[in-house]
Write a protein that holds these residues in place. Structure first.
Motif, mmCIF file in Angstrom:
data_model
loop_
_atom_site.group_PDB
_atom_site.id
_atom_site.type_symbol
_atom_site.label_atom_id
_atom_site.label_comp_id
_atom_site.label_asym_id
_atom_site.label_seq_id
_atom_site.Cartn_x
_atom_site.Cartn_y
_atom_site.Cartn_z
ATOM 1 N N ASN B 7 0.805 -1.220 0.000
ATOM 2 C CA ASN B 7 0.000 0.000 0.000
ATOM 3 C C ASN B 7 0.841 1.274 0.000
ATOM 4 N N TYR B 8 2.107 1.115 0.308
ATOM 5 C CA TYR B 8 2.912 2.325 0.504
ATOM 6 C C TYR B 8 4.050 2.446 -0.494
ATOM 7 N N ARG B 9 4.051 1.600 -1.494
ATOM 8 C CA ARG B 9 5.190 1.557 -2.410
ATOM 9 C C ARG B 9 5.715 2.927 -2.816
ATOM 10 N N LEU B 10 4.768 3.839 -2.986
ATOM 11 C CA LEU B 10 5.201 5.131 -3.503
ATOM 12 C C LEU B 10 5.636 6.075 -2.395
ATOM 13 N N ASN B 11 5.394 5.687 -1.157
ATOM 14 C CA ASN B 11 5.753 6.600 -0.087
ATOM 15 C C ASN B 11 6.242 5.817 1.117
ATOM 16 N N PHE B 12 7.540 5.645 1.139
ATOM 17 C CA PHE B 12 8.116 4.835 2.202
ATOM 18 C C PHE B 12 7.952 5.509 3.562
ATOM 19 N N LEU B 13 7.982 6.862 3.591
ATOM 20 C CA LEU B 13 7.791 7.555 4.872
ATOM 21 C C LEU B 13 6.445 7.167 5.484
ATOM 22 N N LYS B 14 5.393 7.159 4.625
ATOM 23 C CA LYS B 14 4.062 6.795 5.131
ATOM 24 C C LYS B 14 4.060 5.361 5.625
ATOM 25 N N GLU B 15 4.751 4.498 4.901
ATOM 26 C CA GLU B 15 4.824 3.093 5.303
ATOM 27 C C GLU B 15 5.469 2.975 6.685
ATOM 28 N N ALA B 58 13.645 9.893 1.566
ATOM 29 C CA ALA B 58 13.990 9.829 0.138
ATOM 30 C C ALA B 58 13.433 8.563 -0.514
ATOM 31 N N GLY B 59 12.728 7.749 0.273
ATOM 32 C CA GLY B 59 12.079 6.570 -0.297
ATOM 33 C C GLY B 59 13.028 5.413 -0.589
ATOM 34 N N LYS B 60 14.167 5.368 0.067
ATOM 35 C CA LYS B 60 15.116 4.280 -0.197
ATOM 36 C C LYS B 60 14.750 3.049 0.623
ATOM 37 N N ARG B 61 13.665 2.426 0.236
ATOM 38 C CA ARG B 61 13.063 1.372 1.032
ATOM 39 C C ARG B 61 13.987 0.170 1.245
ATOM 40 N N GLU B 62 14.488 -0.387 0.159
ATOM 41 C CA GLU B 62 15.307 -1.595 0.285
ATOM 42 C C GLU B 62 16.568 -1.317 1.104
ATOM 43 N N GLU B 63 17.218 -0.191 0.769
ATOM 44 C CA GLU B 63 18.456 0.148 1.469
ATOM 45 C C GLU B 63 18.244 0.297 2.963
ATOM 46 N N VAL B 64 17.135 0.915 3.337
ATOM 47 C CA VAL B 64 16.869 1.115 4.764
ATOM 48 C C VAL B 64 16.584 -0.222 5.432
ATOM 49 N N LEU B 65 15.660 -0.975 4.842
ATOM 50 C CA LEU B 65 15.204 -2.184 5.534
ATOM 51 C C LEU B 65 16.261 -3.292 5.571
ATOM 52 N N THR B 66 17.223 -3.233 4.672
ATOM 53 C CA THR B 66 18.277 -4.248 4.715
ATOM 54 C C THR B 66 19.562 -3.708 5.352
ATOM 55 N N SER B 67 19.510 -2.480 5.840
ATOM 56 C CA SER B 67 20.706 -1.893 6.466
ATOM 57 C C SER B 67 21.031 -2.638 7.760
ATOM 58 N N ASN B 68 22.314 -2.612 8.136
ATOM 59 C CA ASN B 68 22.648 -3.233 9.419
ATOM 60 C C ASN B 68 22.539 -2.233 10.559
ATOM 61 N N ALA B 69 22.223 -0.959 10.224
ATOM 62 C CA ALA B 69 22.270 0.104 11.229
ATOM 63 C C ALA B 69 21.417 -0.215 12.454
ATOM 64 N N MET B 70 20.135 -0.504 12.227
ATOM 65 C CA MET B 70 19.265 -0.637 13.390
ATOM 66 C C MET B 70 19.605 -1.862 14.225
ATOM 67 N N TRP B 71 20.341 -2.802 13.615
ATOM 68 C CA TRP B 71 20.735 -3.993 14.379
ATOM 69 C C TRP B 71 21.943 -3.716 15.258
ATOM 70 N N MET B 72 22.662 -2.655 14.926
ATOM 71 C CA MET B 72 23.875 -2.345 15.685
ATOM 72 C C MET B 72 23.595 -1.453 16.892
#
Ligand code: FAD
Ligand code: SF4
Ligand code: SF4
Ligand code: SF4
Ligand code: SF4
Lengths: 427, 204
Positions: B7-15, B58-72
């Motif tokens: 539902n949010y493909r076009l707006n990652f912020l909303k997702e 900026a809608g970089k969905r894949e990059e954000v969700l696969t980042s290691n940042a939040m796991w660190m």
């Protein structure tokens, strides 16, 4: 006992900074009776402590001189220094103010010869220089002080220094018997112009203002750059007196921060850019300036100034709010952070760091003698429930001098309208 | 578990706002950088929090969700106490990790994620953490060879703990647990149901 004639047709101005002076003069020059109450021993407020004004880089002394002359010439204006309003009762058109006058111990016979200062010994932190230098217990608060009259520090009263000062005075101007006085004044309208104070930089813990000698505030930097200041205008750092050629300015130090002040202080971007020009003037090609900022707020007519400063290749702008400052082994403050344009981590040593501290209201919300509408930042709102009390200048918002003076003129006009109404009703 | 992300493909912020814990705060970030500079671990990650928040916008969905940042993120809270906008940064980071896990986007071989799973399996089994089993599992997380090496290295500490009765070697067989394990597991099941329901219900 001091006598001040005042009626419900009098306008009381609280605070004698550039805003209070402007409001008082504008009103008095229309023929209204005005009493100006200032807690310092002299008029002018915080602009007296600035070296130059942005954007023209002219000296504040010039405008102050004009205002001082207008003050001396005006028969309708009474100035009370070392005075504070401790109570205010009544309503629009008829207020009674209680004013506390602290003793100066020096009367109007003083010629400002300075013999008393030579005679006394004990020294105190000079508040005019934000403690960057010392002054004597008998002193002229600053070079251009108006009234041009010396002051005795209450701490020397009852000591040998007080007697030495008195003995040194050829004009019988020192009166050690002066005591605090309280007087009551009637007035029809009040202009509240108590201004601002620098936010306490020590509260911004990661910047270490209270831990590192070479981290100072923007207000202190104005004193350092001033040729009449504590270093004679030499830009040197406090720890070892070394010339400070590489300087970091940290913007929004305490402003725009929910842990500190909520508001943007509006002038500090311009103030730091102005101060960068002081460093360029002092060291030319050897100057190295880094301005760390979130956004640069040099609005409308200030844009030109920004463009000019930006063109200097020795002044760099780094979009980043630094996260912390530590000192290296040589006492150089090292600024740490991550920049927003590229997310690069930096650790940059400087000779000196200047914190562009925010402006907060000088009077605490809870200390107003009368209920006023105060906004969540602590500034006085323009509101009908304030009756005949009108804020002027930085008591109302963080403003530069130009806007303070405009605002003060507006406040004067409102007060004049109240007095005109009172006068009509009295006829 | 429904994949609401379509539902949010076009707006990652909303997702993010709709699915990530405290996600509605992301838009309040003013990109000052204080959090990134304050993070003691930031230099070991792909993306510091400030950058993650910008990437979300900026809608970089894949990059954000696969980042290691939040796991660190170690939950040190340095960023939260300093953020001028009072963003609950730590919680957003955990929220993002949680969301990435729901979507099966955890980076391969992410050690924190692996350990979190081990810890959960261990705890949910009997309602008590079995430290001996958890320790052994952790040592062998990256293979047998490394497991033996770590075990040997930690031998003395282990012996000391046993001597002072801080660890019981019998825990390796069975181990202690809650009295009412059935009740505990029913509770977990209920909690999972409620969580699934919450996720399936779109937020207003
Ligand atoms: C680092 C720095 C640099 C700046 N540089 C510039 C510049 O280059 N150009 C520019 O336009 N602006 C500049 N400003 C802003 C400028 O200082 C203000 O606009 C100006 O001081 C506002 O004047 P004011 O009269 O409203 O307040 P103030 O100067 O604060 O005056 C208020 C007066 O009220 C008195 N007072 C306070 N409380 C009481 C009380 N309870 N009773 C009686 N009296 C009281 C105070 O003693 C003071 O004299 C700078 C500010 C900073 C922080
Ligand atoms: S008080 Fe007396 S000695 Fe001191 S400056 Fe004034 S006139 Fe001179
Ligand atoms: S004027 Fe500039 S430095 Fe001052 S609070 Fe606003 S943005 Fe920050
Ligand atoms: S400290 Fe807060 S406002 Fe600043 S970049 Fe980080 S999250 Fe954004
Ligand atoms: S709480 Fe997490 S993101 Fe925040 S500073 Fe600590 S480790 Fe970094």
């Amino acid at each position: 006992m001091m006598a001040v004639a005042a009626t419900v047709e009098t306008i009381l101005v609280v605070g004698g900074g550039i805003s209070g002076m402007t409001a008082a003069l504008e009103a008095a020059e229309t023929g209204k009776q005005v009493v100006l109450v200032e807690q310092r021993p002299y008029l002018g407020g915080r602009v007296t402590q600035l070296y130059k004004y942005f954007p023209k880089l002219c000296f504040p002394t010039c405008g102050l001189e004009i205002n001082q002359r207008r003050t001396k010439q005006n028969p309708h204006l009474t100035v009370l220094t070392l005075a504070q309003v401790t109570g205010l009762t009544g309503a629009v058109g008829d207020y009674t103010a209680t004013i506390k006058l602290a003793p100066r111990y020096v009367n109007e016979r003083c010629t400002a010869c300075g013999d008393c200062a030579t005679a006394v010994e004990t020294e105190f932190d000079d508040e005019y220089n934000y403690g960057l230098s010392k002054r004597k217990g008998a002193y002229l608060p600053y070079r251009m002080a108006h009234p041009a009259r010396y002051v005795l520090d209450p701490a020397i009263i009852g000591t040998a220094d007080a007697e030495k000062a008195k003995a040194a005075c050829k004009y019988d101007a020192i009166d050690l018997e002066m005591r605090e006085e309280t007087l009551e004044l009637r007035c029809g309208a009040v202009i509240w112009a108590t201004g601002w104070q620098p936010y306490d930089a020590a509260k911004i813990q990661p910047y270490g203002y209270d831990r590192f000698a070479n981290v100072i505030t923007s207000v202190e930097f104005e004193r350092l750059a001033d040729v009449n200041g504590p270093t004679g205008g030499k830009i040197v750092r406090p720890s070892d007196g070394k010339e400070a050629k590489k300087i970091a300015f940290i913007q929004c130090a305490g402003s725009r921060d929910r842990n500190h002040l909520l508001h943007c202080s509006r002038i500090c971007c311009m103030a730091s850019m102005k101060q960068a020009t002081y460093v360029i003037d002092a060291f030319a090609e050897q100057a190295e300036i880094n301005i760390y900022y979130i956004d640069l707020r040099s609005i409308d007519r200030f844009e030109d100034f920004y463009t000019k400063v930006r063109a200097n290749k020795n002044i760099k702008f780094i979009k980043s709010k630094p996260s912390s400052i530590v000192a290296d082994k040589d006492g150089n403050p090292v600024v740490h952070g991550v920049d927003t344009e590229g997310y690069n981590r930096y650790a940059e040593p400087h000779d000196l760091v200047v914190l562009a501290v925010g402006m907060e209201p000088a009077v605490n919300q809870n200390d107003f003698p009368l209920a006023l509408k105060i906004n969540r930042e602590g500034f006085i709102e323009a509101a009908p429930e304030n009756g005949g009390v009108f804020a002027a200048g930085c008591a109302a918002d963080a403003l530069d001098v130009n806007r303070s003076a405009q605002h003060a003129t507006g406040a004067a006009l409102r007060a004049i309208q109240v007095i005109n109404r009172v006068a009509r009703a009295e006829v | 578990m429904g994949d609401m992300s379509k539902n949010y493909r076009l707006n990652f912020l909303k997702e993010v706002e709709a699915n990530v814990e405290e996600g509605e705060w992301v838009k309040m970030c003013m990109q000052c950088g204080v959090c990134s500079g304050s993070c003691p671990l930031g230099k070991f990650w792909n993306h510091p929090p400030q950058e993650i928040f910008m990437m979300i916008r900026a809608g970089k969905r894949e990059e954000v969700l696969t980042s290691n940042a939040m796991w660190m993120c170690t939950s040190c809270y340095n960023c939260i106490v300093r953020c001028p906008r009072e963003l609950p940064i730590t919680h957003i980071m955990h929220g993002l990790a949680h969301y990435a896990k729901r979507l099966g986007l955890i980076p391969q071989q992410q050690p924190t994620a692996k350990f979190a799973q081990l810890f959960w399996n261990n705890l949910s089994n009997k309602g008590r953490v079995n430290e001996l089993k958890l320790g052994v599992k952790l040592y062998f997380m990256n293979g047998i060879g490394e497991g033996f090496k770590t075990s040997l290295k930690m031998k003395d500490i282990g012996m000391g703990m046993m001597k002072t009765k801080r660890m019981n070697p019998l825990e390796i067989v069975g181990g202690h647990g809650l009295e009412d394990i059935k009740g505990f597991q029913a509770m977990l099941k209920k909690a999972q149901e409620l969580e699934d329901q919450r996720i399936a219900t779109p937020r207003p």
